[in-house]
Design a protein around this motif. Structure first.
Motif, PDB file in Angstrom:
ATOM      1  N   VAL A 255       3.073  -0.379  -7.496  1.00 55.27           N
ATOM      2  CA  VAL A 255       2.802  -0.143  -6.074  1.00 55.27           C
ATOM      3  C   VAL A 255       1.330   0.215  -5.907  1.00 55.27           C
ATOM      4  N   VAL A 256       0.656  -0.513  -5.021  1.00 54.79           N
ATOM      5  CA  VAL A 256      -0.737  -0.228  -4.684  1.00 54.79           C
ATOM      6  C   VAL A 256      -0.795   0.218  -3.228  1.00 54.79           C
ATOM      7  N   LEU A 257      -1.381   1.372  -2.981  1.00 55.21           N
ATOM      8  CA  LEU A 257      -1.620   1.835  -1.618  1.00 55.21           C
ATOM      9  C   LEU A 257      -2.996   1.338  -1.182  1.00 55.21           C
ATOM     10  N   PHE A 258      -3.029   0.622  -0.054  1.00 51.99           N
ATOM     11  CA  PHE A 258      -4.250   0.005   0.470  1.00 51.99           C
ATOM     12  C   PHE A 258      -4.446   0.535   1.880  1.00 51.99           C
ATOM     13  N   SER A 259      -5.350   1.493   2.042  1.00 51.65           N
ATOM     14  CA  SER A 259      -5.419   2.219   3.311  1.00 51.65           C
ATOM     15  C   SER A 259      -6.809   2.797   3.526  1.00 51.65           C
ATOM     16  N   SER A 260      -7.163   2.982   4.788  1.00 53.23           N
ATOM     17  CA  SER A 260      -8.409   3.681   5.114  1.00 53.23           C
ATOM     18  C   SER A 260      -8.312   5.171   4.807  1.00 53.23           C
ATOM     19  N   LEU A 261      -7.115   5.666   4.502  1.00 53.35           N
ATOM     20  CA  LEU A 261      -6.934   7.073   4.135  1.00 53.35           C
ATOM     21  C   LEU A 261      -7.202   7.337   2.651  1.00 53.35           C
ATOM     22  N   ILE A 262      -7.508   6.304   1.881  1.00 53.78           N
ATOM     23  CA  ILE A 262      -7.782   6.505   0.461  1.00 53.78           C
ATOM     24  C   ILE A 262      -9.205   7.052   0.327  1.00 53.78           C
ATOM     25  N   THR A 263      -9.304   8.342   0.101  1.00 41.31           N
ATOM     26  CA  THR A 263     -10.581   9.013  -0.149  1.00 41.31           C
ATOM     27  C   THR A 263     -10.396   9.912  -1.360  1.00 41.31           C
ATOM     28  N   GLU A 264     -11.495  10.397  -1.898  1.00 39.80           N
ATOM     29  CA  GLU A 264     -11.399  11.289  -3.058  1.00 39.80           C
ATOM     30  C   GLU A 264     -10.621  12.556  -2.693  1.00 39.80           C
ATOM     31  N   GLU A 265     -10.749  13.013  -1.437  1.00 43.50           N
ATOM     32  CA  GLU A 265     -10.052  14.232  -1.020  1.00 43.50           C
ATOM     33  C   GLU A 265      -8.549  14.024  -0.881  1.00 43.50           C
ATOM     34  N   LEU A 266      -8.122  12.799  -0.581  1.00 49.34           N
ATOM     35  CA  LEU A 266      -6.704  12.542  -0.322  1.00 49.34           C
ATOM     36  C   LEU A 266      -6.029  11.706  -1.402  1.00 49.34           C
ATOM     37  N   ARG A 267      -6.780  11.306  -2.424  1.00 51.89           N
ATOM     38  CA  ARG A 267      -6.222  10.445  -3.465  1.00 51.89           C
ATOM     39  C   ARG A 267      -5.051  11.115  -4.196  1.00 51.89           C
ATOM     40  N   HIS A 268      -5.057  12.456  -4.270  1.00 52.13           N
ATOM     41  CA  HIS A 268      -3.972  13.152  -4.978  1.00 52.13           C
ATOM     42  C   HIS A 268      -2.619  12.923  -4.314  1.00 52.13           C
ATOM     43  N   LYS A 269      -2.626  12.597  -3.026  1.00 51.97           N
ATOM     44  CA  LYS A 269      -1.351  12.369  -2.334  1.00 51.97           C
ATOM     45  C   LYS A 269      -0.643  11.130  -2.875  1.00 51.97           C
ATOM     46  N   GLY A 270      -1.377  10.050  -3.044  1.00 56.61           N
ATOM     47  CA  GLY A 270      -0.775   8.841  -3.603  1.00 56.61           C
ATOM     48  C   GLY A 270      -0.307   9.055  -5.028  1.00 56.61           C
ATOM     49  N   ALA A 271      -1.102   9.793  -5.795  1.00 54.25           N
ATOM     50  CA  ALA A 271      -0.713  10.076  -7.185  1.00 54.25           C
ATOM     51  C   ALA A 271       0.574  10.891  -7.236  1.00 54.25           C
ATOM     52  N   SER A 272       0.758  11.801  -6.286  1.00 52.63           N
ATOM     53  CA  SER A 272       1.926  12.684  -6.307  1.00 52.63           C
ATOM     54  C   SER A 272       3.237  11.938  -6.063  1.00 52.63           C
ATOM     55  N   VAL A 273       3.187  10.780  -5.407  1.00 51.57           N
ATOM     56  CA  VAL A 273       4.415   9.999  -5.175  1.00 51.57           C
ATOM     57  C   VAL A 273       4.554   8.844  -6.159  1.00 51.57           C
ATOM     58  N   GLY A 274       3.614   8.725  -7.095  1.00 54.45           N
ATOM     59  CA  GLY A 274       3.753   7.739  -8.163  1.00 54.45           C
ATOM     60  C   GLY A 274       3.061   6.416  -7.948  1.00 54.45           C
ATOM     61  N   ALA A 275       2.128   6.332  -6.989  1.00 55.01           N
ATOM     62  CA  ALA A 275       1.418   5.068  -6.769  1.00 55.01           C
ATOM     63  C   ALA A 275       0.681   4.645  -8.037  1.00 55.01           C
ATOM     64  N   ASP A 276       0.764   3.360  -8.369  1.00 55.55           N
ATOM     65  CA  ASP A 276       0.101   2.841  -9.566  1.00 55.55           C
ATOM     66  C   ASP A 276      -1.382   2.586  -9.326  1.00 55.55           C
ATOM     67  N   GLY A 277      -1.760   2.391  -8.074  1.00 56.57           N
ATOM     68  CA  GLY A 277      -3.154   2.161  -7.742  1.00 56.57           C
ATOM     69  C   GLY A 277      -3.412   2.496  -6.290  1.00 56.57           C
ATOM     70  N   GLN A 278      -4.664   2.816  -5.967  1.00 54.53           N
ATOM     71  CA  GLN A 278      -5.042   3.141  -4.591  1.00 54.53           C
ATOM     72  C   GLN A 278      -6.415   2.538  -4.313  1.00 54.53           C
ATOM     73  N   ILE A 279      -6.499   1.752  -3.239  1.00 54.73           N
ATOM     74  CA  ILE A 279      -7.742   1.081  -2.863  1.00 54.73           C
ATOM     75  C   ILE A 279      -8.034   1.382  -1.399  1.00 54.73           C
ATOM     76  N   ALA A 280      -9.288   1.711  -1.111  1.00 58.10           N
ATOM     77  CA  ALA A 280      -9.687   1.974   0.269  1.00 58.10           C
ATOM     78  C   ALA A 280      -9.935   0.654   0.992  1.00 58.10           C
ATOM     79  N   LYS A 281      -9.387   0.536   2.209  1.00 53.04           N
ATOM     80  CA  LYS A 281      -9.697  -0.632   3.030  1.00 53.04           C
ATOM     81  C   LYS A 281     -11.184  -0.627   3.337  1.00 53.04           C
ATOM     82  N   PRO A 282     -11.772  -1.833   3.465  1.00 53.14           N
ATOM     83  CA  PRO A 282     -11.152  -3.155   3.365  1.00 53.14           C
ATOM     84  C   PRO A 282     -11.604  -3.925   2.113  1.00 53.14           C
ATOM     85  N   GLN A 283     -11.504  -3.322   0.934  1.00 51.84           N
ATOM     86  CA  GLN A 283     -11.977  -3.943  -0.302  1.00 51.84           C
ATOM     87  C   GLN A 283     -10.961  -4.946  -0.835  1.00 51.84           C
TER      88      GLN A 283
END
Length: 304
Positions: A255-283
């Motif tokens: 599971v990859v989370l692709f969102s404008s909410l992906i920042t260094e301050e909020l990245r721990h949220k995706g990690a806490s639910v088990g996301a395999d990757g997180q990319i900030a839009k619009p890369q």
């Protein structure tokens, strides 16, 4: 202000929104809108801007000095094509997402609310299909509806330098299958184009609840990867990810989370639910490359 959202536990299907309004005059009254608190750096008083003759877009009001930053300001009423009656003490919402700091002019700010995504309704299909529409959901509070705005759509349409296509990987030799979970029709289309170029079959879903139904009703046809936005009506991306990772059949699906909410301050949220990757839009290029690497890694593990 944005720190309040950090306190929300990921996977609870909740969010905090800041409610603001545009005064459309005595005949039409106040229209209420909302955006995620996590995108708002601060709210400041407008210095009394006027439209700029010859601006690249009619909603562009120029820039103002904000400490050491030249802040571009956009008039939301002009973008939404609704009237706005000038009043004293108008406000500017200073936002940070998509690697851009932008100010949005509105009439005033009301409250911060904690709401559940299951109480956010998608816009009517006829409204959602309009090219200029940037309303992603509606939620009822007390005696009024709050319209949730897709500010990313505004920024993407005004700034064609965004997109990140330069990092697009070589296409996969094998045809792959991706479930793309995104409530914005424009963003779904853009992700689909990039993934198809990387040799993916793309199956779209408008929110996490619909995606979970597709994942659990595949009739043996598996998805190689799930790519999900975070902010969506009914079920958000964090809750979708948690459900996937807690399911004994689905849990190995990347599971990859692709969102404008992906920042260094909020990245721990995706990690806490088990996301395999997180990319900030619009890369988009980085997104396709990460998807291919996660699928390759999963295939390697399954062969061991």
């Amino acid at each position: 202000m944005a720190q309040a959202d950090i306190l929300l536990e990921a996977g609870t299907n909740e969010l905090e929104i800041i409610e603001f309004f545009i005064d459309e005059g005595s005949a039409r009254g106040l229209s209420s809108f909302g955006i995620n608190v996590a995108k708002v750096l601060e709210v400041i008083e407008s210095p009394g801007l006027s439209p700029l003759p010859g601006a690249p877009h009619p909603c562009f009001m120029g820039t103002i000095a904000l400490r050491e930053t030249a802040l571009p300001v956009l008039d939301l009423a002009v973008w939404l094509d609704i009237p706005r009656v000038p009043r004293k003490n108008e406000i500017i919402l200073v936002t940070r997402f998509n690697e851009r700091t932008t100010g949005f002019l509105a009439s005033g700010v009301t409250h911060i609310h904690r709401v559940h995504w299951r109480d956010v309704e998608p816009p009517h299909p006829a409204l959602a299909k309009l090219a200029a529409n940037c309303i992603t959901g509606l939620t009822r509070l007390e005696n009024r509806f709050i319209q949730l705005l897709d500010l990313e759509k505004i920024i993407l349409e005004l700034d064609d330098s965004l997109g990140g296509d330069a990092d697009m990987p070589a296409p996969s030799e094998k045809r792959l299958r991706a479930l793309v979970v995104e409530d914005s029709g424009m963003m779904r289309h853009m992700i689909k184009d990039r993934l198809e170029a990387a040799n993916f079959e793309v199956v779209p879903a408008g929110d996490g609840q619909q995606a979970l139904g597709l994942l659990r009703g595949q009739d043996g046809k598996r998805f190689d990867i799930v790519i999900s936005d975070i902010e969506m009506p009914r079920m958000d991306g964090y809750t979708l990810t948690r459900n996937i990772k807690e399911d004994p059949v689905l849990r190995t699906t990347p599971v990859v989370l692709f969102s404008s909410l992906i920042t260094e301050e909020l990245r721990h949220k995706g990690a806490s639910v088990g996301a395999d990757g997180q990319i900030a839009k619009p890369q988009f290029g980085e997104l396709a490359g990460l998807a291919l690497s996660l699928i390759t890694a999963r295939s390697g593990r399954s062969q061991n």
